[in-house]
Write a protein that holds these residues in place. Structure first.
Motif, short mmCIF file in Angstrom:
data_model
loop_
_atom_site.label_atom_id
_atom_site.label_comp_id
_atom_site.label_asym_id
_atom_site.label_seq_id
_atom_site.Cartn_x
_atom_site.Cartn_y
_atom_site.Cartn_z
N ALA A 1 0.82 -1.21 0.18
CA ALA A 1 0.00 -0.05 0.07
C ALA A 1 0.91 1.23 -0.11
N VAL A 2 2.10 1.43 0.82
CA VAL A 2 2.91 2.40 0.82
C VAL A 2 3.52 2.63 -0.83
N GLY A 3 3.80 1.49 -1.20
CA GLY A 3 4.39 1.48 -2.69
C GLY A 3 3.36 2.17 -3.65
N TYR A 4 2.05 1.62 -3.44
CA TYR A 4 1.23 2.22 -4.35
C TYR A 4 0.93 3.87 -4.19
N ALA A 5 1.13 4.02 -2.90
CA ALA A 5 0.83 5.65 -2.41
C ALA A 5 2.05 6.38 -3.11
N PHE A 6 3.20 5.70 -3.21
CA PHE A 6 4.47 6.61 -3.91
C PHE A 6 4.09 7.09 -5.21
N GLN A 7 3.46 5.74 -5.99
CA GLN A 7 3.12 5.60 -7.41
C GLN A 7 1.91 6.73 -7.80
N TRP A 8 0.91 6.75 -6.79
CA TRP A 8 -0.16 7.75 -7.05
C TRP A 8 0.66 9.24 -6.78
N ILE A 9 1.27 9.50 -5.90
CA ILE A 9 1.91 10.77 -5.89
C ILE A 9 2.55 11.06 -7.08
N GLY A 10 3.58 10.21 -7.34
CA GLY A 10 4.19 10.60 -8.68
C GLY A 10 3.35 10.94 -9.90
N LEU A 11 2.18 10.09 -9.94
CA LEU A 11 1.31 10.20 -11.10
C LEU A 11 0.71 11.49 -11.19
N LEU A 12 0.13 11.99 -9.92
CA LEU A 12 -0.56 13.17 -9.68
C LEU A 12 0.20 14.41 -9.86
N ARG A 13 1.38 14.34 -9.38
CA ARG A 13 2.25 15.59 -9.50
C ARG A 13 2.96 15.77 -10.95
N SER A 14 2.76 14.51 -12.10
CA SER A 14 3.02 14.92 -13.18
C SER A 14 2.20 15.61 -13.89
N GLY A 15 0.84 15.26 -13.57
CA GLY A 15 -0.36 16.30 -14.28
C GLY A 15 -0.84 15.38 -15.53
N ILE A 16 -2.01 15.32 -15.81
CA ILE A 16 -2.67 14.49 -17.11
C ILE A 16 -3.64 15.80 -17.55
N LYS A 17 -3.20 15.94 -18.69
CA LYS A 17 -3.87 17.10 -19.51
C LYS A 17 -4.64 16.40 -20.54
N MET A 18 -6.03 16.40 -20.46
CA MET A 18 -7.06 15.66 -21.12
C MET A 18 -7.00 16.49 -22.65
#
Length: 399
Positions: free
Chosen positions: A372-389
Motif C-alpha cells: 500500500a505504501v508503494g502504491y501511494a508513492f506511485q499515485w503521488i508521482g502520477l498526480l504530480r506529473s499532471g494529466i492534460k486531457m
C-alpha cells in the motif's frame, strides 16, 4: 517457554531487575546512536542533525526488537546461538534504515556524485561502494539469522535496489534521456594549426599533408554526454514499484489457528449464571476450556500465495505502471498516453489491494502494508506529473 500474554508481559516488565536492565540498555543505545550518526552522516550525505535523527530511529527499532522479547520472558533455548539470533533481530535495523534512506535520497533528492551518475559499467561499479556493500551484508546476515528470511530473496532485493539507479541511467541514455553532445572548441586548436603551418614552412611536410592535418584538427572537437536528472514523477514511480517488488516477497498475511480457536472459544463459552450447569458438564467431560489456551505457530501467506493470482496481478500492475511513465519520453508518443496507461494500471492494482485489506483486516502483515505504501508513492508521482486531457478544437465563429 512462557506465553506472550499481556499479564505475563506486565509481570516481567515491572520487576525491579527488568526495569534496571531496560534503563541501562536504553542509555547505552542512546549514547551509541551519536557514534552511529557520524557514519550515517557520511553515508547519507546529509547534515549531522538529520543523521542523528535516523540513528535514533534505527536505535529505537533495535532496542524494541531486542528488549521486548527479553522482558516478556524470551527463552534463549539455543544458548549463544539463541542470543545471537535475538541480537540479529535488532541489528538488522542499524543497516536497513540507512540503506533505505540512502536509496530514497538517491532517487528523490539526487545526492549521487559524479561517479554514480555515470552510465554503463562505470556507474554500476560506483554503485557498489563500501557503505552499500556493508549495509547489504548486514541486512542479509541479520535478516537471515534474526528473522529467518531467505538469504537468496534478501540478496536479490538489496542488489536489485542498488543496481536500479545505474540501470535507469544507462537505459535513459539509450532511449534519449541523455542530453545531446555539446561541442566544445579546444583552447589549443589555434596553437596546433600554427605548428602545422610551421612544419609546412620548414619543409617537413608537404602541402597535401598539411591540408589533411588541418582538416583532421577541424573535426577534432571533443564532446560529452551528461545525464538529465530524472523528473520527480519518474523517481516516485520507480520507488513505489521497487517497494512493491520488495514487499511481494514479504508475508502479506499471518494466520494463527490457535489464536483463532481461542477467540472463537471465548465468544462461544456462556458467561451468565443461567448456563452454569452446561459449563460444569463441559469441564468434567473434556477439559477446562476456560483455563486452556491453544498455541500453534503462525502461518504466513506471501504475495505469490494469494489465491487466484491476485498477488501477482498487484505486482504486475505496479511494475507496468512504472514502465508506462517512461513512454512519454519517446518523441513519437503523445505525452499523456503513458500517464493514462499508468492511471488505469494503478487503479486496477489499488482496487485489488483494497479488496485484500478489507477481506482479512485482522490478519494483515508487513507485506501488504508495504504494498500500500508503494502504491501511494506511485499515485503521488502520477498526480504530480499532471494529466492534460485532450481538448476539442474551438468551433469556428459564425459570421
Amino acid at each position: 517457554s512462557m506465553p506472550f500474554g499481556f499479564s505475563n508481559w506486565a509481570g516481567h516488565m515491572w520487576q525491579p531487575e527488568s526495569l534496571v536492565i531496560a534503563f541501562v540498555a536504553a542509555c547505552f543505545v542512546f549514547m551509541l546512536s551519536f557514534v552511529v550518526a557520524m557514519a550515517y552522516r557520511r553515508y547519507l550525505r546529509c547534515g549531522y542533525g538529520q543523521a542523528v535523527g535516523w540513528a535514533w530511529l534505527a536505535s529505537a527499532l533495535m532496542y524494541g526488537c531486542i528488549m521486548l522479547p527479553l522482558v516478556q520472558g524470551y527463552d534463549l533455548g539455543g544458548g549463544p546461538l539463541g542470543a545471537l539470533s535475538l541480537l540479529a533481530r535488532g541489528l538488522v535495523f542499524v543497516f536497513a534504515v540507512p540503506f533505505a534512506v540512502r536509496q530514497f535520497r538517491m532517487w528523490l533528492f539526487d545526492i549521487a556524485n559524479e561517479r554514480e551518475r555515470r552510465t554503463g559499467s562505470a556507474g554500476f561499479g560506483a554503485a557498489f561502494g563500501f557503505g552499500n556493500i556493508l549495509c547489504m551484508i548486514g541486512i542479509i546476515l541479520c535478516g537471515w539469522m534474526g528473522w529467518w528470511l531467505s538469504p537468496i530473496v534478501l540478496t536479490t532485493g538489496v542488489v536489485g535496489l542498488v543496481l536500479a539507479y545505474p540501470a535507469v541511467n544507462t537505459l535513459g541514455e539509450n532511449i534519449g534521456l541523455a542530453e545531446p553532445p555539446t561541442p566544445e572548441a579546444p583552447t589549443n586548436l589555434n596553437e596546433e594549426r600554427e605548428r602545422v603551418m610551421a612544419m609546412l614552412e620548414d619543409g617537413r611536410i608537404t602541402v597535401e599533408e598539411s591540408k589533411e592535418l588541418l582538416q583532421a584538427l577541424g573535426q577534432t572537437i571533443p564532446s560529452h554526454r551528461t545525464m538529465r536528472p530524472l523528473m520527480e514523477q519518474h523517481r516516485l514511480s520507480i520507488i513505489g514499484a521497487a517497494v512493491v517488488l520488495a514487499a511481494f516477497f514479504l508475508p502479506w498475511f499471518g494466520i494463527n489457528l490457535g489464536n483463532e480457536m481461542n477467540r472463537m472459544t471465548r465468544q462461544w463459552m456462556p458467561q451468565s449464571q443461567r448456563h452454569a450447569e452446561q459449563m460444569d458438564m463441559l469441564r468434567s467431560t473434556v477439559f477446562d476450556w476456560a483455563g486452556m489456551k491453544l498455541q500453534t505457530p503462525t502461518a504466513y501467506i506471501h504475495g505469490g500465495d494469494i489465491g487466484r493470482g491476485m498477488g501477482w496481478m498487484v505486482l504486475a500492475a505496479s511494475i507496468l505502471a512504472a514502465m508506462a511513465m517512461f513512454i512519454s519520453l519517446f518523441p513519437s508518443v503523445e505525452p499523456n498516453v503513458g500517464k493514462l496507461i499508468s492511471l488505469s494500471l494503478l487503479g486496477v492494482g489499488s482496487i485489488l489491494v483494497m479488496y485484500l485489506l478489507t477481506t482479512a483486516l485482522r490478519h494483515i502483515h508487513i507485506g501488504i502494508i508495504a504494498v500500500a505504501v508503494g502504491y501511494a508513492f506511485q499515485w503521488i508521482g502520477l498526480l504530480r506529473s499532471g494529466i492534460k486531457m485532450p481538448q476539442s478544437p474551438p468551433a469556428p465563429a459564425v459570421v
